[in-house]
Design a protein around this motif. Structure first.
Motif, mmCIF file in Angstrom:
data_model
loop_
_atom_site.group_PDB
_atom_site.id
_atom_site.type_symbol
_atom_site.label_atom_id
_atom_site.label_comp_id
_atom_site.label_asym_id
_atom_site.label_seq_id
_atom_site.Cartn_x
_atom_site.Cartn_y
_atom_site.Cartn_z
ATOM 1 N N SER A 32 0.849 -1.190 0.000
ATOM 2 C CA SER A 32 0.000 0.000 0.000
ATOM 3 C C SER A 32 0.886 1.242 0.000
ATOM 4 O O SER A 32 1.388 1.653 1.025
ATOM 5 C CB SER A 32 -0.924 -0.001 1.224
ATOM 6 O OG SER A 32 -0.168 0.175 2.391
ATOM 7 N N ASP A 33 1.086 1.789 -1.177
ATOM 8 C CA ASP A 33 1.947 2.968 -1.273
ATOM 9 C C ASP A 33 1.146 4.252 -1.135
ATOM 10 O O ASP A 33 1.684 5.332 -1.225
ATOM 11 C CB ASP A 33 2.721 2.967 -2.610
ATOM 12 C CG ASP A 33 1.780 2.926 -3.807
ATOM 13 O OD1 ASP A 33 0.571 2.641 -3.599
ATOM 14 O OD2 ASP A 33 2.240 3.172 -4.927
ATOM 15 N N GLY A 34 -0.145 4.114 -0.890
ATOM 16 C CA GLY A 34 -0.980 5.297 -0.746
ATOM 17 C C GLY A 34 -1.182 5.655 0.710
ATOM 18 O O GLY A 34 -0.621 5.034 1.608
ATOM 19 N N LYS A 35 -1.989 6.686 0.912
ATOM 20 C CA LYS A 35 -2.350 7.113 2.264
ATOM 21 C C LYS A 35 -3.801 6.754 2.494
ATOM 22 O O LYS A 35 -4.609 6.821 1.570
ATOM 23 C CB LYS A 35 -2.223 8.640 2.378
ATOM 24 C CG LYS A 35 -0.916 9.136 2.898
ATOM 25 C CD LYS A 35 -1.079 10.636 3.161
ATOM 26 C CE LYS A 35 0.218 11.258 3.620
ATOM 27 N NZ LYS A 35 0.100 12.696 3.710
ATOM 28 N N GLN A 36 -4.128 6.440 3.740
ATOM 29 C CA GLN A 36 -5.515 6.132 4.050
ATOM 30 C C GLN A 36 -6.210 7.374 4.593
ATOM 31 O O GLN A 36 -5.634 8.117 5.399
ATOM 32 C CB GLN A 36 -5.597 5.013 5.080
ATOM 33 C CG GLN A 36 -5.310 3.656 4.476
ATOM 34 C CD GLN A 36 -5.740 2.557 5.414
ATOM 35 O OE1 GLN A 36 -5.316 2.513 6.551
ATOM 36 N NE2 GLN A 36 -6.600 1.672 4.931
ATOM 37 N N TYR A 37 -7.426 7.574 4.127
ATOM 38 C CA TYR A 37 -8.239 8.709 4.559
ATOM 39 C C TYR A 37 -9.599 8.202 5.013
ATOM 40 O O TYR A 37 -10.160 7.291 4.406
ATOM 41 C CB TYR A 37 -8.454 9.701 3.409
ATOM 42 C CG TYR A 37 -7.198 10.391 2.962
ATOM 43 C CD1 TYR A 37 -6.809 11.608 3.529
ATOM 44 C CD2 TYR A 37 -6.393 9.840 1.979
ATOM 45 C CE1 TYR A 37 -5.650 12.245 3.129
ATOM 46 C CE2 TYR A 37 -5.228 10.470 1.575
ATOM 47 C CZ TYR A 37 -4.861 11.674 2.156
ATOM 48 O OH TYR A 37 -3.704 12.294 1.762
ATOM 49 N N ILE A 38 -10.106 8.807 6.073
ATOM 50 C CA ILE A 38 -11.492 8.569 6.463
ATOM 51 C C ILE A 38 -12.319 9.586 5.687
ATOM 52 O O ILE A 38 -12.033 10.789 5.738
ATOM 53 C CB ILE A 38 -11.671 8.742 7.982
ATOM 54 C CG1 ILE A 38 -11.058 7.537 8.687
ATOM 55 C CG2 ILE A 38 -13.131 8.918 8.336
ATOM 56 C CD1 ILE A 38 -11.374 7.429 10.140
ATOM 57 N N VAL A 39 -13.295 9.102 4.936
ATOM 58 C CA VAL A 39 -14.139 9.988 4.137
ATOM 59 C C VAL A 39 -15.367 10.344 4.962
ATOM 60 O O VAL A 39 -16.062 9.466 5.468
ATOM 61 C CB VAL A 39 -14.554 9.322 2.811
ATOM 62 C CG1 VAL A 39 -15.468 10.245 2.011
ATOM 63 C CG2 VAL A 39 -13.322 8.953 2.001
ATOM 64 N N VAL A 40 -15.600 11.657 5.112
ATOM 65 C CA VAL A 40 -16.738 12.136 5.883
ATOM 66 C C VAL A 40 -17.581 13.054 5.005
ATOM 67 O O VAL A 40 -17.089 13.625 4.032
ATOM 68 C CB VAL A 40 -16.287 12.902 7.157
ATOM 69 C CG1 VAL A 40 -15.470 11.997 8.067
ATOM 70 C CG2 VAL A 40 -15.511 14.162 6.819
ATOM 71 N N ARG A 41 -18.844 13.168 5.374
ATOM 72 C CA ARG A 41 -19.730 14.087 4.661
ATOM 73 C C ARG A 41 -20.007 15.279 5.556
ATOM 74 O O ARG A 41 -20.313 15.128 6.740
ATOM 75 C CB ARG A 41 -21.039 13.379 4.292
ATOM 76 C CG ARG A 41 -21.976 14.234 3.449
ATOM 77 C CD ARG A 41 -23.199 13.455 3.016
ATOM 78 N NE ARG A 41 -23.964 12.926 4.153
ATOM 79 C CZ ARG A 41 -24.783 13.668 4.900
ATOM 80 N NH1 ARG A 41 -24.936 14.957 4.666
ATOM 81 N NH2 ARG A 41 -25.450 13.112 5.905
ATOM 82 N N ILE A 42 -19.855 16.462 4.974
ATOM 83 C CA ILE A 42 -20.233 17.704 5.647
ATOM 84 C C ILE A 42 -21.122 18.439 4.656
ATOM 85 O O ILE A 42 -20.653 18.858 3.596
ATOM 86 C CB ILE A 42 -19.003 18.557 6.026
ATOM 87 C CG1 ILE A 42 -18.063 17.757 6.934
ATOM 88 C CG2 ILE A 42 -19.435 19.857 6.694
ATOM 89 C CD1 ILE A 42 -16.709 18.378 7.122
ATOM 90 N N GLY A 43 -22.394 18.544 4.973
ATOM 91 C CA GLY A 43 -23.338 19.099 3.998
ATOM 92 C C GLY A 43 -23.423 18.140 2.820
ATOM 93 O O GLY A 43 -23.624 16.942 2.993
ATOM 94 N N THR A 44 -23.217 18.658 1.609
ATOM 95 C CA THR A 44 -23.292 17.801 0.426
ATOM 96 C C THR A 44 -21.904 17.379 -0.052
ATOM 97 O O THR A 44 -21.785 16.635 -1.017
ATOM 98 C CB THR A 44 -23.994 18.555 -0.728
ATOM 99 O OG1 THR A 44 -23.279 19.778 -0.957
ATOM 100 C CG2 THR A 44 -25.431 18.880 -0.376
ATOM 101 N N GLU A 45 -20.862 17.865 0.603
ATOM 102 C CA GLU A 45 -19.489 17.602 0.150
ATOM 103 C C GLU A 45 -18.859 16.443 0.910
ATOM 104 O O GLU A 45 -19.178 16.204 2.076
ATOM 105 C CB GLU A 45 -18.619 18.849 0.357
ATOM 106 C CG GLU A 45 -19.070 20.068 -0.424
ATOM 107 C CD GLU A 45 -18.941 19.887 -1.921
ATOM 108 O OE1 GLU A 45 -17.917 19.331 -2.375
ATOM 109 O OE2 GLU A 45 -19.865 20.285 -2.639
#
Length: 159
Positions: A14-27
């Motif tokens: 895994s050469d990438g970074k891990q991100y937690i994806v969150v929703r704020i409003g519609t974004e």
């Protein structure tokens, strides 16, 4: 010993970074997982007088008092609407300092490789938002605004 080899293989794969994806409003926003200490359900927030409007107050999390801020208000969006998907993400930039940020929903964890992330340009977002972004990640057919969590949390007041 076999387990250690497996772990090393996973890390090099895994050469990438891990991100937690969150929703704020519609974004959708991504938060680097290395700063995420905990994710908790919404709970009673004790107000603090004379705090910045986007600081909602503090919560008591297992005996630790943690300030909580509203990213919606910080970003100039509508005030938070608390639902059963609302979460408080506990962020730790340093081991001894934690802060909670309110998000509308925690969606998923994604791994983004360097080549799927572009640096934000002023045309991508309003000028005020660019300072809070570290990049724009392409995931599937969607885009995730990657938060520069340090610039979101650390207050630079212009006087």
């Amino acid at each position: 010993m076999e387990d250690m080899n497996d772990v090393q293989n996973i890390e090099t794969a895994s050469d990438g970074k891990q991100y937690i994806v969150v929703r704020i409003g519609t974004e959708q926003y991504g938060i680097d997982i290395k700063y995420v200490d905990n994710i908790v359900r919404n709970q009673r927030i004790t107000r603090i007088p004379k705090a910045q409007p986007y600081f909602k107050g503090v919560i008591n999390l297992r005996g630790e008092i943690i300030p909580v801020m509203s990213l919606r208000l910080k970003f100039g969006l509508e005030p938070d609407e608390y639902t059963n998907t609302t979460r408080i993400i506990i962020i730790k930039l340093e081991p001894q300092s934690a802060i909670g940020i309110i998000v509308d929903e925690v969606k998923e964890v994604v791994t983004l490789s360097e080549d799927s992330i572009e640096k934000p340009t002023v045309s991508d977002a309003s000028d005020s938002m660019v300072q809070y972004l570290s990049g724009i990640g392409k995931h599937g057919d969607g885009l995730i605004s990657l938060l520069n969590i340090a610039s979101v949390i650390i207050e630079k007041e212009i006087i």
